[in-house]
Design a protein around this motif. Structure first.
Motif, PDB file in Angstrom:
ATOM      1  N   ASP A  18      -4.540  -1.133  10.379  1.00  0.00           N
ATOM      2  CA  ASP A  18      -3.739   0.030  10.779  1.00  0.00           C
ATOM      3  C   ASP A  18      -2.714   0.454   9.724  1.00  0.00           C
ATOM      4  O   ASP A  18      -2.441   1.650   9.568  1.00  0.00           O
ATOM      5  CB  ASP A  18      -3.015  -0.253  12.097  1.00  0.00           C
ATOM      6  CG  ASP A  18      -3.916  -0.044  13.318  1.00  0.00           C
ATOM      7  OD1 ASP A  18      -5.091   0.330  13.127  1.00  0.00           O
ATOM      8  OD2 ASP A  18      -3.436  -0.262  14.441  1.00  0.00           O
ATOM      9  N   ASP A  19      -2.132  -0.501   9.015  1.00  0.00           N
ATOM     10  CA  ASP A  19      -1.114  -0.159   8.024  1.00  0.00           C
ATOM     11  C   ASP A  19      -1.707   0.219   6.676  1.00  0.00           C
ATOM     12  O   ASP A  19      -0.994   0.723   5.802  1.00  0.00           O
ATOM     13  CB  ASP A  19      -0.150  -1.333   7.842  1.00  0.00           C
ATOM     14  CG  ASP A  19       0.712  -1.579   9.071  1.00  0.00           C
ATOM     15  OD1 ASP A  19       0.822  -0.662   9.908  1.00  0.00           O
ATOM     16  OD2 ASP A  19       1.267  -2.687   9.199  1.00  0.00           O
ATOM     17  N   VAL A  20      -2.995  -0.046   6.480  1.00  0.00           N
ATOM     18  CA  VAL A  20      -3.664   0.266   5.210  1.00  0.00           C
ATOM     19  C   VAL A  20      -4.344   1.633   5.270  1.00  0.00           C
ATOM     20  O   VAL A  20      -4.351   2.379   4.282  1.00  0.00           O
ATOM     21  CB  VAL A  20      -4.702  -0.828   4.867  1.00  0.00           C
ATOM     22  CG1 VAL A  20      -5.460  -0.494   3.573  1.00  0.00           C
ATOM     23  CG2 VAL A  20      -4.028  -2.191   4.750  1.00  0.00           C
ATOM     24  N   VAL A  21      -4.890   1.970   6.425  1.00  0.00           N
ATOM     25  CA  VAL A  21      -5.677   3.200   6.581  1.00  0.00           C
ATOM     26  C   VAL A  21      -4.918   4.456   6.146  1.00  0.00           C
ATOM     27  O   VAL A  21      -5.464   5.278   5.389  1.00  0.00           O
ATOM     28  CB  VAL A  21      -6.184   3.337   8.033  1.00  0.00           C
ATOM     29  CG1 VAL A  21      -6.749   4.731   8.280  1.00  0.00           C
ATOM     30  CG2 VAL A  21      -7.243   2.279   8.322  1.00  0.00           C
ATOM     31  N   PRO A  22      -3.653   4.666   6.571  1.00  0.00           N
ATOM     32  CA  PRO A  22      -2.969   5.907   6.167  1.00  0.00           C
ATOM     33  C   PRO A  22      -2.809   6.037   4.657  1.00  0.00           C
ATOM     34  O   PRO A  22      -2.888   7.154   4.121  1.00  0.00           O
ATOM     35  CB  PRO A  22      -1.597   5.782   6.860  1.00  0.00           C
ATOM     36  CG  PRO A  22      -1.821   4.848   7.998  1.00  0.00           C
ATOM     37  CD  PRO A  22      -2.832   3.870   7.500  1.00  0.00           C
ATOM     38  N   GLU A  23      -2.595   4.928   3.973  1.00  0.00           N
ATOM     39  CA  GLU A  23      -2.435   4.958   2.518  1.00  0.00           C
ATOM     40  C   GLU A  23      -3.731   5.411   1.845  1.00  0.00           C
ATOM     41  O   GLU A  23      -3.712   6.188   0.878  1.00  0.00           O
ATOM     42  CB  GLU A  23      -2.036   3.579   2.001  1.00  0.00           C
ATOM     43  CG  GLU A  23      -0.777   3.006   2.623  1.00  0.00           C
ATOM     44  CD  GLU A  23       0.482   3.696   2.126  1.00  0.00           C
ATOM     45  OE1 GLU A  23       0.467   4.240   1.004  1.00  0.00           O
ATOM     46  OE2 GLU A  23       1.476   3.701   2.875  1.00  0.00           O
ATOM     47  N   LEU A  24      -4.855   4.955   2.339  1.00  0.00           N
ATOM     48  CA  LEU A  24      -6.151   5.323   1.755  1.00  0.00           C
ATOM     49  C   LEU A  24      -6.497   6.773   2.072  1.00  0.00           C
ATOM     50  O   LEU A  24      -6.992   7.510   1.209  1.00  0.00           O
ATOM     51  CB  LEU A  24      -7.247   4.384   2.264  1.00  0.00           C
ATOM     52  CG  LEU A  24      -7.066   2.894   1.960  1.00  0.00           C
ATOM     53  CD1 LEU A  24      -8.236   2.096   2.544  1.00  0.00           C
ATOM     54  CD2 LEU A  24      -6.959   2.649   0.463  1.00  0.00           C
ATOM     55  N   PRO A 221       0.525  -4.265   3.056  1.00  0.00           N
ATOM     56  CA  PRO A 221      -0.494  -3.222   3.211  1.00  0.00           C
ATOM     57  C   PRO A 221      -0.475  -2.171   2.104  1.00  0.00           C
ATOM     58  O   PRO A 221      -1.531  -1.718   1.661  1.00  0.00           O
ATOM     59  CB  PRO A 221      -0.176  -2.610   4.580  1.00  0.00           C
ATOM     60  CG  PRO A 221       1.254  -2.950   4.841  1.00  0.00           C
ATOM     61  CD  PRO A 221       1.470  -4.281   4.198  1.00  0.00           C
ATOM     62  N   ARG A 222       0.695  -1.773   1.651  1.00  0.00           N
ATOM     63  CA  ARG A 222       0.755  -0.740   0.616  1.00  0.00           C
ATOM     64  C   ARG A 222       0.233  -1.264  -0.711  1.00  0.00           C
ATOM     65  O   ARG A 222      -0.500  -0.564  -1.427  1.00  0.00           O
ATOM     66  CB  ARG A 222       2.184  -0.231   0.460  1.00  0.00           C
ATOM     67  CG  ARG A 222       2.656   0.605   1.644  1.00  0.00           C
ATOM     68  CD  ARG A 222       4.041   1.182   1.408  1.00  0.00           C
ATOM     69  NE  ARG A 222       4.466   2.016   2.524  1.00  0.00           N
ATOM     70  CZ  ARG A 222       5.637   2.611   2.605  1.00  0.00           C
ATOM     71  NH1 ARG A 222       6.531   2.461   1.616  1.00  0.00           N
ATOM     72  NH2 ARG A 222       5.940   3.352   3.648  1.00  0.00           N
ATOM     73  N   GLU A 223       0.610  -2.484  -1.054  1.00  0.00           N
ATOM     74  CA  GLU A 223       0.119  -3.073  -2.296  1.00  0.00           C
ATOM     75  C   GLU A 223      -1.399  -3.247  -2.249  1.00  0.00           C
ATOM     76  O   GLU A 223      -2.096  -2.987  -3.227  1.00  0.00           O
ATOM     77  CB  GLU A 223       0.797  -4.415  -2.558  1.00  0.00           C
ATOM     78  CG  GLU A 223       2.270  -4.314  -2.906  1.00  0.00           C
ATOM     79  CD  GLU A 223       3.169  -4.384  -1.679  1.00  0.00           C
ATOM     80  OE1 GLU A 223       2.702  -4.040  -0.562  1.00  0.00           O
ATOM     81  OE2 GLU A 223       4.337  -4.769  -1.836  1.00  0.00           O
TER      82      GLU A 223
END
Length: 234
Positions: A18-24, A221-223
């Motif tokens: 969930d915290d990785v998806v928006p960044e991608l 998640p952002r890294e």
């Protein structure tokens, strides 16, 4: 644009990302987190090793995806990295049928059905009724997780079908033939396992290190997203 297919490790489903998806997605890419059979919201669905391979293949074929970056974490990365590997078989098939498939193995040390896990813990025995018991708070200690992140990880974990860890798989081509980025999480060991080290010497695999623990999609998640975005353009 590429299509990221995200497959979490043991015990976890699609919500782990969930915290990785928006960044991608902010980078303009397609993102499809996968919940494997028998886990999370699909708990109770019978699953073996080939079931999980087919789960991933079905996502790609059903949506007719092109330019796929397959991201396998922990168990899912382990099963797609170390021969024999069904996941790599599917990836190879996509690549040879006009699709481009790149694999990013986001995992730390191998986790087998009788191996320990972060912080200790055991494998599958008769008390687990054929399942690998979910992680506990003790398993999360020393893995770079906040109390809130640990709580979300544990709350989202379900028993893992043991057959997926013990059934054999058939490899149609070697995993070293496909380009990959291997993400080594340093709090879970400072060096890749010998099988991965051999693949890294082959020329098609590259190593990226993250100063975090076994579950980077929770702890960093952002890294992790930046690593995946970099891998997408290689």
């Amino acid at each position: 644009m590429v299509n990221f297919v995200l497959v979490a490790g043991a015990w976890l489903g699609a919500r782990a990302w969930d915290d990785v998806v928006p960044e991608l997605r902010a980078g303009g890419h397609g993102v499809l987190p996968v919940t494997l059979s028998g886990l999370a919201e699909r708990s109770g669905v019978p699953a073996g090793q080939q079931t999980h391979v087919q789960d991933v293949v079905d996502v790609v074929e059903r949506r007719d995806l092109r330019d796929v970056v397959l991201v396998g974490h922990s168990y899912s990365g382990y099963r797609s990295v170390r021969p024999p590997s069904g996941s790599a078989t599917g990836c190879g098939a996509w690549s040879s049928s006009t699709r481009t498939c790149r694999r990013t193995a986001s995992r730390s040390c191998p986790r087998g059905p009788t191996a320990g896990r972060p912080g200790g813990g055991g494998g599958i025995d008769s008390r687990d009724r054929g399942f690998w018991a979910p992680p506990t708070e003790a398993d999360c200690t020393g893995q770079g997780l906040s109390d809130e992140q640990t709580g979300r990880l544990i709350a989202g974990s379900t028993p893992h079908p043991g057959a997926t860890l013990t059934e054999p798989a058939v490899l149609e081509r070697t995993v070293g033939e496909l380009p990959a980025t291997y993400v080594k999480c340093l709090l879970d060991g400072d060096a890749p396992s010998p099988d991965v080290a051999e693949l890294l010497r082959g020329g098609l695999w590259r190593l990226v290190e993250l100063d975090t623990g076994h579950w980077p999609m929770f702890s960093r998640p952002r890294e992790l997203a930046r690593v995946l975005l970099d891998a997408a353009v290689l």
